[in-house]
Design an enzyme around this catalytic site. Sequence first.
Site, PDB file in Angstrom:
ATOM      1  N   GLN A   1      -9.645 -26.005  -6.822  1.00  0.00           N
ATOM      2  CA  GLN A   1      -9.422 -24.598  -7.151  1.00  0.00           C
ATOM      3  C   GLN A   1      -8.936 -23.792  -5.952  1.00  0.00           C
ATOM      4  O   GLN A   1      -8.693 -22.587  -6.076  1.00  0.00           O
ATOM      5  CB  GLN A   1     -10.713 -23.984  -7.696  1.00  0.00           C
ATOM      6  CG  GLN A   1     -11.210 -24.632  -8.967  1.00  0.00           C
ATOM      7  CD  GLN A   1     -12.611 -24.178  -9.359  1.00  0.00           C
ATOM      8  OE1 GLN A   1     -13.248 -23.388  -8.662  1.00  0.00           O
ATOM      9  NE2 GLN A   1     -13.104 -24.688 -10.482  1.00  0.00           N
TER      10      GLN A   1
ATOM     11  N   HIS B   1     -15.206 -23.401  -6.669  1.00  0.00           N
ATOM     12  CA  HIS B   1     -15.942 -22.147  -6.463  1.00  0.00           C
ATOM     13  C   HIS B   1     -15.781 -21.578  -5.056  1.00  0.00           C
ATOM     14  O   HIS B   1     -16.745 -21.364  -4.329  1.00  0.00           O
ATOM     15  CB  HIS B   1     -17.430 -22.352  -6.779  1.00  0.00           C
ATOM     16  CG  HIS B   1     -17.697 -22.796  -8.179  1.00  0.00           C
ATOM     17  ND1 HIS B   1     -18.961 -22.986  -8.685  1.00  0.00           N
ATOM     18  CD2 HIS B   1     -16.850 -23.094  -9.208  1.00  0.00           C
ATOM     19  CE1 HIS B   1     -18.889 -23.380  -9.946  1.00  0.00           C
ATOM     20  NE2 HIS B   1     -17.605 -23.444 -10.277  1.00  0.00           N
TER      21      HIS B   1
ATOM     22  N   GLU C   1     -20.205 -12.882 -16.099  1.00  0.00           N
ATOM     23  CA  GLU C   1     -20.838 -11.580 -15.915  1.00  0.00           C
ATOM     24  C   GLU C   1     -19.874 -10.520 -15.394  1.00  0.00           C
ATOM     25  O   GLU C   1     -18.975 -10.816 -14.598  1.00  0.00           O
ATOM     26  CB  GLU C   1     -22.001 -11.696 -14.920  1.00  0.00           C
ATOM     27  CG  GLU C   1     -23.157 -12.542 -15.418  1.00  0.00           C
ATOM     28  CD  GLU C   1     -24.319 -12.573 -14.448  1.00  0.00           C
ATOM     29  OE1 GLU C   1     -25.309 -13.272 -14.748  1.00  0.00           O
ATOM     30  OE2 GLU C   1     -24.254 -11.903 -13.394  1.00  0.00           O
TER      31      GLU C   1
ATOM     32  N   TYR D   1     -22.942 -27.512 -18.125  1.00  0.00           N
ATOM     33  CA  TYR D   1     -21.912 -28.121 -18.968  1.00  0.00           C
ATOM     34  C   TYR D   1     -22.466 -29.307 -19.759  1.00  0.00           C
ATOM     35  O   TYR D   1     -21.959 -29.648 -20.822  1.00  0.00           O
ATOM     36  CB  TYR D   1     -20.719 -28.547 -18.109  1.00  0.00           C
ATOM     37  CG  TYR D   1     -20.022 -27.374 -17.462  1.00  0.00           C
ATOM     38  CD1 TYR D   1     -19.286 -26.474 -18.225  1.00  0.00           C
ATOM     39  CD2 TYR D   1     -20.118 -27.143 -16.096  1.00  0.00           C
ATOM     40  CE1 TYR D   1     -18.657 -25.381 -17.634  1.00  0.00           C
ATOM     41  CE2 TYR D   1     -19.499 -26.052 -15.503  1.00  0.00           C
ATOM     42  CZ  TYR D   1     -18.772 -25.181 -16.270  1.00  0.00           C
ATOM     43  OH  TYR D   1     -18.155 -24.101 -15.695  1.00  0.00           O
TER      44      TYR D   1
END
Length: 371
Positions: free
Chosen positions: A86, A148, A241, A262
């Site tokens: 990522q 992340h 959120e 997951y």
Amino acid sequence: MYRRLFFASLSLLLLGACNAATDTGEPRAYQVEVVTDELRHPWSMAFLPNGDVLITEKAGRLRIFRDGELLPEPVSGLPPIHPTGQGGLLDLALHPDFETNRWLYFSYVANHEGDATTHVARGRYRDGKLSDVEVLFIAEPAGHTGRHFGSRLVFDKDSYLYITVGDRGNQPRAQDLSDHAGGTHRLHDDGRVPDNNPFVNHPDAKPSFYTYGNRNAQGMTMHPETGVIWQVEHGPRGGDELNIIEAGNNYGWPIITYGINYSGTQVGEGITHKEGMEQPVHYWDPSIAPSGLAVYTGNAFPDWQDNFFVGALAHEHLARLVIKDNKVVKEEKLLTERGERIRDVRQGPDGLLWILTDESDGSLLRLKPAK
């Protein structure tokens, strides 16, 4: 190639009344202008005073869009970038006094002692080149995973710089103040730690921490009228959120969450509330994978005034949120018919909404009122 020719020939796509509605339920048509569809996994954008748009591509290129054209040569002068998972070249932010000092801030993932981690640097931008580049922040310790990295950047009204760092796929790190992962950090514009940061005198904490217990925030903005910092973060299966970011708050990850692993197992203590931990303003279940956040204050869409817009990587849409008294009272999905991952959304200097799609043939889009 056929897709590019198709959009180039149309330029503007008029979406029907079924795709959007006013708060009163009356139909609203709007146009989607395909500004360019020649980007590769774009992540962020910044609007320069001369009308140029800078756009990051995750692979490590900083592109220039000028006068209706994506220039072939990327900006030079970037430090070494390590695209992995990522990570890569991620967010952009202009210094509040950019016109005077030319400081461009950017977040990226780089190799750090054999592992990868979030870096934040700045350089003076002029004429397609960066100079005087200096690294202001390195999230430590680095990690083995490609997940992340967080990486959103925002300046507030006092010119403090806010930086998000994800938990790197290692949940307990978000509750460890001796570890940069899993929180929001606040610095002066030159990288110094402010004396009034909430944990600056905590002997076991990284002094840059402003909030913690955040899983992976990839959307953050300052409300231009109130000055409040808002943030969206990824949950696991469910539990994305929307939060108001306030000094010293613990947002609970992974102890409390509205999501599950997951695998289907519970996260943390399997609860949603705990004393001393903040509740989100809003959460999504199932997850929309939020990335990018903007508050609309333009005049082009009068009844979108003060609405929040969130990019959705999952379910591939742009979420419009109507918020009253810090509660989401209405949510609407836009752009679902395009079937594209929305990575970033910004209000441009023209008062329109600009959007980046995270695709191998990614697009820069602009929402305009229908004629």
